[in-house]
Design a protein around this motif. Structure first.
Motif, PDB file in Angstrom:
ATOM      1  N   SER A 232      -1.493  -1.908   7.772  1.00  0.00           N
ATOM      2  CA  SER A 232      -2.866  -1.916   7.311  1.00  0.00           C
ATOM      3  C   SER A 232      -2.981  -1.072   6.136  1.00  0.00           C
ATOM      4  O   SER A 232      -3.667  -1.112   5.136  1.00  0.00           O
ATOM      5  N   VAL A 233      -2.468   0.238   6.393  1.00  0.00           N
ATOM      6  CA  VAL A 233      -2.665   1.341   5.293  1.00  0.00           C
ATOM      7  C   VAL A 233      -1.573   0.928   4.042  1.00  0.00           C
ATOM      8  O   VAL A 233      -2.439   1.505   2.907  1.00  0.00           O
ATOM      9  N   THR A 234      -0.540   0.333   4.316  1.00  0.00           N
ATOM     10  CA  THR A 234      -0.023  -0.171   3.050  1.00  0.00           C
ATOM     11  C   THR A 234      -0.661  -1.176   2.253  1.00  0.00           C
ATOM     12  O   THR A 234      -0.701  -0.965   0.972  1.00  0.00           O
TER      13      THR A 234
ATOM     14  N   ARG B 114      -3.857  -1.189   1.940  1.00  0.00           N
ATOM     15  CA  ARG B 114      -5.058  -0.545   1.473  1.00  0.00           C
ATOM     16  C   ARG B 114      -4.463   0.360   0.084  1.00  0.00           C
ATOM     17  O   ARG B 114      -5.136   0.253  -0.683  1.00  0.00           O
ATOM     18  N   LEU B 115      -3.335   0.906   0.421  1.00  0.00           N
ATOM     19  CA  LEU B 115      -2.705   1.922  -0.804  1.00  0.00           C
ATOM     20  C   LEU B 115      -2.152   0.914  -1.906  1.00  0.00           C
ATOM     21  O   LEU B 115      -2.269   1.361  -3.039  1.00  0.00           O
ATOM     22  N   ASN B 116      -1.578  -0.249  -1.643  1.00  0.00           N
ATOM     23  CA  ASN B 116      -1.100  -0.851  -2.541  1.00  0.00           C
ATOM     24  C   ASN B 116      -1.536  -2.433  -2.406  1.00  0.00           C
ATOM     25  O   ASN B 116      -0.704  -3.276  -2.087  1.00  0.00           O
ATOM     26  N   PRO B 117      -2.910  -2.597  -2.817  1.00  0.00           N
ATOM     27  CA  PRO B 117      -3.509  -3.874  -2.769  1.00  0.00           C
ATOM     28  C   PRO B 117      -2.632  -4.949  -3.772  1.00  0.00           C
ATOM     29  O   PRO B 117      -2.270  -4.584  -4.939  1.00  0.00           O
TER      30      PRO B 117
ATOM     31  N   ALA C 104       6.747   1.455   2.180  1.00  0.00           N
ATOM     32  CA  ALA C 104       5.447   2.076   1.750  1.00  0.00           C
ATOM     33  C   ALA C 104       5.473   3.074   0.625  1.00  0.00           C
ATOM     34  O   ALA C 104       4.740   2.982  -0.331  1.00  0.00           O
ATOM     35  N   VAL C 105       6.352   3.950   0.767  1.00  0.00           N
ATOM     36  CA  VAL C 105       6.549   5.273  -0.109  1.00  0.00           C
ATOM     37  C   VAL C 105       7.330   4.574  -1.427  1.00  0.00           C
ATOM     38  O   VAL C 105       6.730   4.732  -2.486  1.00  0.00           O
TER      39      VAL C 105
ATOM     40  N   ILE D 241       4.941   2.513  -3.931  1.00  0.00           N
ATOM     41  CA  ILE D 241       4.194   3.229  -4.906  1.00  0.00           C
ATOM     42  C   ILE D 241       5.076   3.851  -5.939  1.00  0.00           C
ATOM     43  O   ILE D 241       4.604   3.651  -6.932  1.00  0.00           O
TER      44      ILE D 241
END
Length: 171
Positions: free
Chosen positions: A50-52, A54-57, A127-128, A131
């Motif tokens: 979920s965080v991923t 949000r950070l990378n839509p 995730a990192v 980005i």
């Protein structure tokens, strides 16, 4: 399990999955712990997912619209993931048994829990990377998916004591 033991088991899983499976099964963890660990891993994987998002839509509105509703809600995704993992455990156990496997349910459960720990680590790394270097992140996902299949087959082979990679792949 110490940090050194964790790292050793992680490396062993990547290069010798059958040996790692035997080590995990030898821990003989209680079934209640294993089901709780599977639930915990479902929650943690859902949070990272979920965080991923949000950070990378995604830039494509069609891609977002095509995603099932469960993928938009962390709670629904957690329930979906836990159900899918529980069904995976039961399916690998019963199909293996029907092919002459000798695994206990706990054997399969501990191995799927460990795979989810690896998945969580991979999700954090990806995730990192998504980005910083999206192409590298996508390549890592592709390689990890193929390697994950190899690990899963080795785990199934070890759990059911087939000593036959092709039979384990059939499961």
């Amino acid at each position: 399990m110490t940090q050194a033991d964790f790292k050793a088991l992680l490396v062993q899983t990547l290069i010798a999955p059958r040996s790692a499976a035997h080590a995990l099964i030898a821990l003989n963890l209680p079934r209640q712990w294993l089901w709780m660990a599977l639930a915990l891993m479902s929650v943690l994987n859902s949070i990272v997912y979920s965080v991923t998002l949000r950070l990378n839509p995604t830039n494509d509105p069609m891609a977002t619209a095509m995603m099932p509703p469960a993928f938009h809600s962390p709670v629904l995704f957690t329930m979906f993931l836990f159900t899918a993992l529980a069904l995976t455990v039961l399916t690998l156990y019963w199909i293996g048994k029907s092919l002459g496997g000798k695994a206990r349910l706990d054997d399969v459960l501990v191995l799927i829990c460990w795979l989810q720990v690896l998945r969580l680590i991979l999700q954090l790394v990806v995730a990192v990377l998504m980005i910083a270097a999206p192409a590298l992140g996508a390549l890592l996902i592709f390689i990890a998916s193929l390697w994950g299949i190899f690990i899963l087959i080795g785990f199934v082979d070890a759990a059911h004591r087939f000593d036959n990679f092709f039979k384990a792949a059939g499961v």
